[in-house]
Design a protein around this motif. Structure first.
Motif, PDB file in Angstrom:
ATOM      1  N   ASN A   1      14.342  59.539   7.506  1.00  0.00           N
ATOM      2  CA  ASN A   1      13.765  60.826   7.886  1.00  0.00           C
ATOM      3  C   ASN A   1      12.832  60.687   9.079  1.00  0.00           C
ATOM      4  OD1 ASN A   1      15.085  62.307   5.944  1.00  0.00           O
ATOM      5  ND2 ASN A   1      13.414  62.180   4.444  1.00  0.00           N
ATOM      6  N   GLN A   2      12.269  59.493   9.257  1.00  0.00           N
ATOM      7  CA  GLN A   2      11.404  59.247  10.410  1.00  0.00           C
ATOM      8  C   GLN A   2      12.205  58.804  11.638  1.00  0.00           C
ATOM      9  OE1 GLN A   2       7.407  57.360   9.425  1.00  0.00           O
ATOM     10  NE2 GLN A   2       8.539  56.908   7.541  1.00  0.00           N
ATOM     11  N   LEU A   3      13.296  58.088  11.403  1.00  0.00           N
ATOM     12  CA  LEU A   3      14.110  57.638  12.540  1.00  0.00           C
ATOM     13  C   LEU A   3      14.878  58.799  13.157  1.00  0.00           C
ATOM     14  CD1 LEU A   3      15.607  54.245  11.257  1.00  0.00           C
ATOM     15  CD2 LEU A   3      13.497  54.668  12.532  1.00  0.00           C
ATOM     16  N   VAL A   4      15.430  59.664  12.314  1.00  0.00           N
ATOM     17  CA  VAL A   4      16.216  60.803  12.803  1.00  0.00           C
ATOM     18  C   VAL A   4      15.800  62.047  12.015  1.00  0.00           C
ATOM     19  CG1 VAL A   4      18.518  61.654  13.388  1.00  0.00           C
ATOM     20  CG2 VAL A   4      18.140  59.192  13.155  1.00  0.00           C
ATOM     21  N   PRO A   5      14.692  62.680  12.397  1.00  0.00           N
ATOM     22  CA  PRO A   5      14.231  63.866  11.663  1.00  0.00           C
ATOM     23  C   PRO A   5      15.278  64.975  11.674  1.00  0.00           C
ATOM     24  CG  PRO A   5      12.543  63.053  13.180  1.00  0.00           C
ATOM     25  CD  PRO A   5      13.810  62.324  13.506  1.00  0.00           C
ATOM     26  N   ASP A   6      15.411  65.654  10.559  1.00  0.00           N
ATOM     27  CA  ASP A   6      16.325  66.807  10.439  1.00  0.00           C
ATOM     28  C   ASP A   6      17.757  66.450  10.791  1.00  0.00           C
ATOM     29  OD1 ASP A   6      14.058  68.437   9.854  1.00  0.00           O
ATOM     30  OD2 ASP A   6      13.661  68.591  12.011  1.00  0.00           O
ATOM     31  N   ALA A   7      18.168  65.247  10.442  1.00  0.00           N
ATOM     32  CA  ALA A   7      19.533  64.820  10.761  1.00  0.00           C
ATOM     33  C   ALA A   7      20.539  65.623   9.949  1.00  0.00           C
ATOM     34  CB  ALA A   7      19.691  63.336  10.471  1.00  0.00           C
ATOM     35  N   ASP A   8      21.582  66.058  10.638  1.00  0.00           N
ATOM     36  CA  ASP A   8      22.664  66.758   9.944  1.00  0.00           C
ATOM     37  C   ASP A   8      23.640  65.764   9.318  1.00  0.00           C
ATOM     38  OD1 ASP A   8      21.657  69.222  10.714  1.00  0.00           O
ATOM     39  OD2 ASP A   8      22.766  69.192  12.619  1.00  0.00           O
ATOM     40  N   GLU A   9      23.702  64.569   9.892  1.00  0.00           N
ATOM     41  CA  GLU A   9      24.658  63.572   9.437  1.00  0.00           C
ATOM     42  C   GLU A   9      24.092  62.768   8.268  1.00  0.00           C
ATOM     43  OE1 GLU A   9      23.336  63.677  12.401  1.00  0.00           O
ATOM     44  OE2 GLU A   9      24.890  64.211  13.862  1.00  0.00           O
ATOM     45  N   ILE A  10      24.966  62.189   7.496  1.00  0.00           N
ATOM     46  CA  ILE A  10      24.559  61.304   6.408  1.00  0.00           C
ATOM     47  C   ILE A  10      24.269  59.935   7.009  1.00  0.00           C
ATOM     48  CG2 ILE A  10      25.315  60.151   4.287  1.00  0.00           C
ATOM     49  CD1 ILE A  10      27.065  62.578   3.722  1.00  0.00           C
ATOM     50  N   LEU A  11      23.067  59.405   6.785  1.00  0.00           N
ATOM     51  CA  LEU A  11      22.665  58.128   7.370  1.00  0.00           C
ATOM     52  C   LEU A  11      22.733  56.984   6.363  1.00  0.00           C
ATOM     53  CD1 LEU A  11      19.652  59.408   9.484  1.00  0.00           C
ATOM     54  CD2 LEU A  11      22.007  59.025  10.217  1.00  0.00           C
ATOM     55  N   PHE A  12      22.738  57.307   5.072  1.00  0.00           N
ATOM     56  CA  PHE A  12      22.905  56.250   4.067  1.00  0.00           C
ATOM     57  C   PHE A  12      23.443  56.858   2.782  1.00  0.00           C
ATOM     58  CE2 PHE A  12      18.761  57.937   3.006  1.00  0.00           C
ATOM     59  CZ  PHE A  12      18.689  57.835   1.620  1.00  0.00           C
ATOM     60  N   GLU A  13      24.036  55.995   1.985  1.00  0.00           N
ATOM     61  CA  GLU A  13      24.551  56.382   0.687  1.00  0.00           C
ATOM     62  C   GLU A  13      24.066  55.364  -0.341  1.00  0.00           C
ATOM     63  OE1 GLU A  13      28.645  56.123   1.638  1.00  0.00           O
ATOM     64  OE2 GLU A  13      28.805  58.204   2.325  1.00  0.00           O
ATOM     65  N   VAL A  14      24.063  55.735  -1.606  1.00  0.00           N
ATOM     66  CA  VAL A  14      23.640  54.824  -2.665  1.00  0.00           C
ATOM     67  C   VAL A  14      24.820  54.593  -3.592  1.00  0.00           C
ATOM     68  CG1 VAL A  14      22.015  54.399  -4.539  1.00  0.00           C
ATOM     69  CG2 VAL A  14      21.277  55.687  -2.524  1.00  0.00           C
ATOM     70  N   SER A  15      25.142  53.332  -3.783  1.00  0.00           N
ATOM     71  CA  SER A  15      26.276  52.984  -4.648  1.00  0.00           C
ATOM     72  C   SER A  15      25.861  51.820  -5.548  1.00  0.00           C
ATOM     73  CB  SER A  15      27.483  52.586  -3.797  1.00  0.00           C
ATOM     74  OG  SER A  15      28.557  52.145  -4.607  1.00  0.00           O
ATOM     75  N   GLY A  16      25.845  52.078  -6.842  1.00  0.00           N
ATOM     76  CA  GLY A  16      25.462  51.024  -7.770  1.00  0.00           C
ATOM     77  C   GLY A  16      24.053  50.519  -7.558  1.00  0.00           C
ATOM     78  N   GLY A  17      23.156  51.404  -7.114  1.00  0.00           N
ATOM     79  CA  GLY A  17      21.770  51.023  -6.884  1.00  0.00           C
ATOM     80  C   GLY A  17      21.518  50.372  -5.539  1.00  0.00           C
ATOM     81  N   VAL A  18      22.590  50.166  -4.750  1.00  0.00           N
ATOM     82  CA  VAL A  18      22.458  49.535  -3.435  1.00  0.00           C
ATOM     83  C   VAL A  18      22.491  50.623  -2.362  1.00  0.00           C
ATOM     84  CG1 VAL A  18      23.479  47.946  -1.767  1.00  0.00           C
ATOM     85  CG2 VAL A  18      23.504  47.389  -4.212  1.00  0.00           C
ATOM     86  N   VAL A  19      21.506  50.566  -1.450  1.00  0.00           N
ATOM     87  CA  VAL A  19      21.460  51.516  -0.337  1.00  0.00           C
ATOM     88  C   VAL A  19      22.372  50.990   0.773  1.00  0.00           C
ATOM     89  CG1 VAL A  19      20.013  52.594   1.401  1.00  0.00           C
ATOM     90  CG2 VAL A  19      19.123  52.220  -0.901  1.00  0.00           C
ATOM     91  N   CYS A  20      23.381  51.772   1.103  1.00  0.00           N
ATOM     92  CA  CYS A  20      24.347  51.356   2.128  1.00  0.00           C
ATOM     93  C   CYS A  20      24.230  52.307   3.324  1.00  0.00           C
ATOM     94  CB  CYS A  20      25.771  51.405   1.584  1.00  0.00           C
ATOM     95  SG  CYS A  20      26.022  50.398   0.109  1.00  0.00           S
ATOM     96  N   MET A  21      23.961  51.773   4.479  1.00  0.00           N
ATOM     97  CA  MET A  21      23.888  52.589   5.694  1.00  0.00           C
ATOM     98  C   MET A  21      25.273  53.028   6.127  1.00  0.00           C
ATOM     99  SD  MET A  21      21.054  50.614   8.067  1.00  0.00           S
ATOM    100  CE  MET A  21      21.544  48.947   7.603  1.00  0.00           C
TER     101      MET A  21
END
Length: 603
Positions: free
Chosen positions: A78-98
């Motif tokens: 949220n600080q790197l790309v405020p108000d981003a429309d795109e998905i910047l990361f996802e969470v799968s099995g507790g792991v944050v994946c960019m």
């Protein structure tokens, strides 16, 4: 789904972790160094590593490693790309994946942080003040990020100086558009520029623009340079207006010295009205000596060498067929805001040259510079020092030692340490009773200047081969005597895993002297005594030049004295082998260490 390319994120994170001195007012813990291999993207370790170096990222809200990883990731992106429309990361099995866009955003921030942290660290290492370096670091982050302008029309060309003069005399130049700073160059700055022209040295491009609703050419970049040129030849519009006001244009153009005397001009008058200035004074051996301390109208017919040919000075400034031309970039019918957007992009691209990279370019003709590049491994090609290779010098193990000490080949850092060490031993910083404490960069440059001009022995392959042999042996001895160097001496963090520069320079210099004297066995036999001495030589927190000189001289001489090596022995050996020694100056500068300790005690 396409496989994600994590680019250089791991390398940037590792690089940032090695810089433990954070700018003032940064509310974050100093990072602990880790390698790129310790950054994983199949788990959440990459996010933990980002949190470790966050002091360099200038985040508005700190990352809390105790929070759940998805929350930390959300705060980061949220600080790197405020108000981003795109998905910047996802969470799968507790792991944050960019996602690919998330990688791109993080890599861009890390790249900027790496460049700016390197510049901050280099400033401190060169003796710059922490406050000023911190302010510069803050200012760089305050600059807005650039975006490509939508429409640009530009042409590239070169112009003789006389065309700029013609535009000025016809009032076709806008030298002071509202977005430009004032003319701030001093006379010495302007004299250096004119000297470059008189020597045929190319100038950077001047950027011009035609703007809607104006017939004049605006000076987007190059105002200081162009103003200085116009002043020198007496063609600045303000100067011409002043001469007309005095009703003395003819004398102004033909003999400015008499004009200045007639009208009793003061230095303030000259600067206020953009009037001509004289050339600088050159010594008797300089090809420009006939042009010393004169105004343009006094040197017009004197020849100067341009491109191997003698050319009258007036040919450079007054002729459309001049062999000297200035590159220009001309924007046509382009909004000023778009021009400046391009200009900002141009200035933010790439990494600016540091002192070592500039030194390598300026002094690369010296064999000793080529030799240090080879011995240090920054340029490991044998062609850099074939004479030493032919004599059997093999620095391959030395490369490993220097690498294990923590000095990478990035930006010629190894070469800097070796040149610093040799200059410390061989190049005094003054004369008895008046030794100075110059910055590292200026001291090394002064040493190389001395070699270029008078220390002929250090230009011979025979002496340099011996230097190479002793230097390689000293580096290898440094590793063999590893137990002699206390962790506190290696690094202020007491880990001792990586060396800081001051301790490295002092201990390598000591090893070099020991090798030259044939006393290597003494160091190995007395490693425990040396370790006890170096235990009390923890590096200073201050980066002032005098503090650094005190630390190096005290550590170096203390190590040698522990082994029973006198200053006289060192001086005699160095002078006999290299024709020069700095040991007497080091002994005098060592007194600074005692003074500084007293000051600390009083504080």
């Amino acid at each position: 789904m396409d496989e994600i390319d994590y680019g250089e994120i791991a390398r940037f994170l590792s690089s940032l972790s090695a810089r433990s001195k954070l700018p003032d007012h940064v509310q974050a813990q100093a990072p602990t160094e880790f390698t790129a291999d310790e950054v994983g993207f199949d788990d959440n370790s990459w996010l933990a590593r980002v949190a470790q170096v966050q002091g360099w990222l200038r985040l508005d809200e700190p990352l809390d490693v105790d929070k759940p990883e998805p929350d930390a990731a959300a705060k980061l992106f949220n600080q790197l790309v405020p108000d981003a429309d795109e998905i910047l990361f996802e969470v799968s099995g507790g792991v944050v994946c960019m996602t690919a866009l998330g990688v791109e955003a993080l890599e861009a921030r890390l790249a900027r942080a790496d460049e700016r942290s390197a510049r901050f660290t280099e400033t401190l290492e060169e003796g710059g003040g922490r406050g000023a370096a911190s302010a510069d670091w803050e200012a760089e982050w305050e600059e807005p990020e650039t975006r490509e302008p939508p429409n640009i029309k530009a042409t590239v060309d070169t112009l003789p100086i006389v065309e700029f003069v013609g535009h000025a005399r016809e009032d076709e130049l806008d030298l002071n558009p509202p977005y430009q700073r004032e003319y701030i160059w001093s006379n010495p700055d302007s004299q250096k520029l004119i000297e470059s022209i008189l020597r045929g040295i190319p100038l950077p491009s001047i950027i011009l623009a035609t703007v809607a609703d104006s017939d004049k050419l605006q000076i987007v970049d190059g105002k200081q340079r162009l103003t200085s040129i116009l002043r020198f030849v007496g063609a600045h519009p303000a100067a011409m207006a002043f001469a007309k006001e005095k009703d003395d244009v003819d004398l102004f153009q033909k003999n400015f010295r008499q004009f200045a005397k007639k009208h009793a001009l003061t230095p303030d008058d000259v600067r206020k009205h953009y009037l001509p200035f004289k050339t600088k004074t050159y010594d008797k051996t300089d090809p420009l000596r006939l042009l010393s301390g004169k105004f343009y109208d006094e040197i017009k017919e004197i020849p100067t060498a341009i491109g191997g040919k003698q050319v009258a000075v007036r040919k450079l400034f007054d002729s459309s067929s001049s062999p000297y031309r200035i590159p220009i970039l001309r924007y046509e019918d382009t909004a000023v805001r778009d021009i400046h957007q391009v200009f900002r992009i141009y200035n933010q691209q790439g990494v600016k040259l540091n002192a070592e990279e500039i030194r390598n370019a300026v002094y690369n003709h010296l064999k000793i510079v080529q030799l240090m590049l080879y011995i240090g491994g920054d340029r490991a090609e044998p062609s850099m020092a074939e004479y030493a290779v032919d004599a059997g010098v093999d620095p391959s193990f030395a490369y490993t030692v220097i690498q294990d000490m923590g000095f990478s080949i990035a930006r010629f850092r190894r070469t800097k340490v070796l040149l610093w060490m040799v200059a410390t031993l061989l190049h005094p910083t003054g004369t008895p009773g008046s030794y100075r404490t110059p910055s590292t960069a200026s001291h090394i440059d002064s040493f190389l200047d001395a070699i270029d001009k008078r220390l002929a022995r250090l230009r011979t392959t025979q002496v340099l081969t011996g230097l190479a042999r002793d230097l390689v042996a000293a580096i290898e001895l440094h590793a063999e005597a590893d137990s002699a160097w206390h962790p506190r001496f290696r690094s202020k963090r007491d880990t001792g895993t990586k060396w800081e520069e001051l301790g490295a320079v002092a201990s390598l210099a000591a090893c070099f002297v020991i090798v030259v004297l044939g006393r290597s066995a003494d160091l190995l036999a007395n490693a425990d005594k040396v370790r006890e001495v170096t235990k009390g030589k923890k590096g200073p927190d201050s980066t002032q030049n005098r503090t650094q000189w005190a630390q190096i001289s005290d550590s170096l001489l203390s190590i040698l004295e522990t082994l029973g090596i006198s200053h006289d022995e060192v001086r005699t050996a160095l002078v006999e082998r290299f024709g020069t020694s700095a040991v007497d100056g080091l002994a005098e500068l060592r007194l600074l260490a005692a003074e500084l300790r007293l000051m600390d005690a009083d504080a």
